[in-house]
Design a protein around this motif. Sequence first.
Motif, short mmCIF file in Angstrom:
data_model
loop_
_atom_site.label_atom_id
_atom_site.label_comp_id
_atom_site.label_asym_id
_atom_site.label_seq_id
_atom_site.Cartn_x
_atom_site.Cartn_y
_atom_site.Cartn_z
N PHE A 303 -7.78 8.36 4.85
CA PHE A 303 -6.82 8.81 5.86
C PHE A 303 -7.43 9.78 6.88
N GLN A 315 -0.15 1.31 4.58
CA GLN A 315 -0.93 2.56 4.43
C GLN A 315 -0.01 3.77 4.33
N PHE A 319 0.26 6.36 1.22
CA PHE A 319 0.16 7.81 1.32
C PHE A 319 1.28 8.50 0.55
N LEU A 359 0.56 14.41 6.45
CA LEU A 359 -0.12 13.22 6.97
C LEU A 359 -0.80 13.50 8.31
#
Length: 428
Positions: A303, A315, A319, A359
């Motif tokens: 990432f 994806q 996560f 993120l």
Amino acid sequence: MKRSYYQKIAFLGILLLILFIFQEYTSKEKENFPEIKFVSEENASLYLTEFNPNDLNEKQWQSLGFSSKQVLTILNYKKIVGGEFTSKEQLQKCYAISKEKFSEISPYIMLPNDHKVIKNGRSGVPDKKTITVSGTFNPDHLSEKEWENMGFSPRQAQAILKYKAYLGGSFVSKEKLKACFIINDENYRLLAPHLLLPEKTPENLKNISKSTEQKPRIYLRFFDPNTLNTAGWQSLGFSEKQALTIVNYRDRNLKGRFNTYQDIQKCFVISQEKFEELKPYIKIKDQQNDEKKNPIIQQKTDFASTDLNQITFKQLLEFGLDEKSAGSIIGFRKKLGGFVTKQQILETYNIDTDLVQKLISICKLDSSGITKYTLVDAPEEWLKNHPYFRYSADKIIYYRVSNPEDKKIWKFLKLKPEYETRMKLYLK
């Protein structure tokens, strides 16, 4: 003087005196004139003839016995009802005309008693001659009810919407709207100054009606609605916009899958007739069997080197985001055409803010591939679909016709600073 002259003068004097005395005596008897009566102007009877109240000016209304204030009220009322009285019933509602006065002039008014009696020779519905427009508008955005509120009959409103559909879902230009047979020249002259459309049809859209007329023949076959892309839906007879709506409805609202026939039927762009036509060919495969045959292979993602403008739905799930959060991020990014700042991701609805904050602190963001425009050259479709521009799209399109400079357009828009800042992220 001779003596005869004196005698003549004396005689004339005596005669004048006698006449004066006689006049005084006779005038006393006729002093009061008891037989004569004066008639005031207010009680004078009017000599009425047939008239059309729509043709009368201020002086002519006063000649019917109305005061200047009453006439002013009547003329203002005429403007309120659309600039023309359509029936006696409508005129009677004007409070400046008393019941007694109306009963006096009613037999001479050249209007029908009730406006419902007037019929359109073609449709058999009330003929609403006057069209009322409150401000600028884009006719592509009007519903059937809004066309009726403007002054068109229900059948006329339906015909206008059918004509729009025939053109491909947009009137494109004032030129195309004027060609609609339902809108006569008089009504078009009233609408034209308020239309948010270009005057002429662009060259690439001039044959739009011909292209919509010559629709390719549709060959139906068995299909799985969960595997079709936009091209697949178009091959079944849907337009490009309808196909895109169906795919978005499936991927966003239903989390990527139609589970039942009812799910397909609920999509608003699929009519009941079209659904019945397609239903015999729909084959929804069982999701569990597919998962057994094609097990999902989990892949580990780096990432730190993943671009937030390229990150995929899978994806995001990897996560740790749920499907709702992941779908919202992908959907919002698609509408924007890409993220310019990381802060935009946190503005997405239905997300786990803490996890998304983590993120964006790990992933990078490359916004170099985002297409940007000026307010003057931005495509109309892009303005109307972009989340930051769609609420001001009509104004931008309208102002740039006569003011093709971004600075002047910003002045006319008068937006809040925060809205202007967001919009400038996608402008050159």
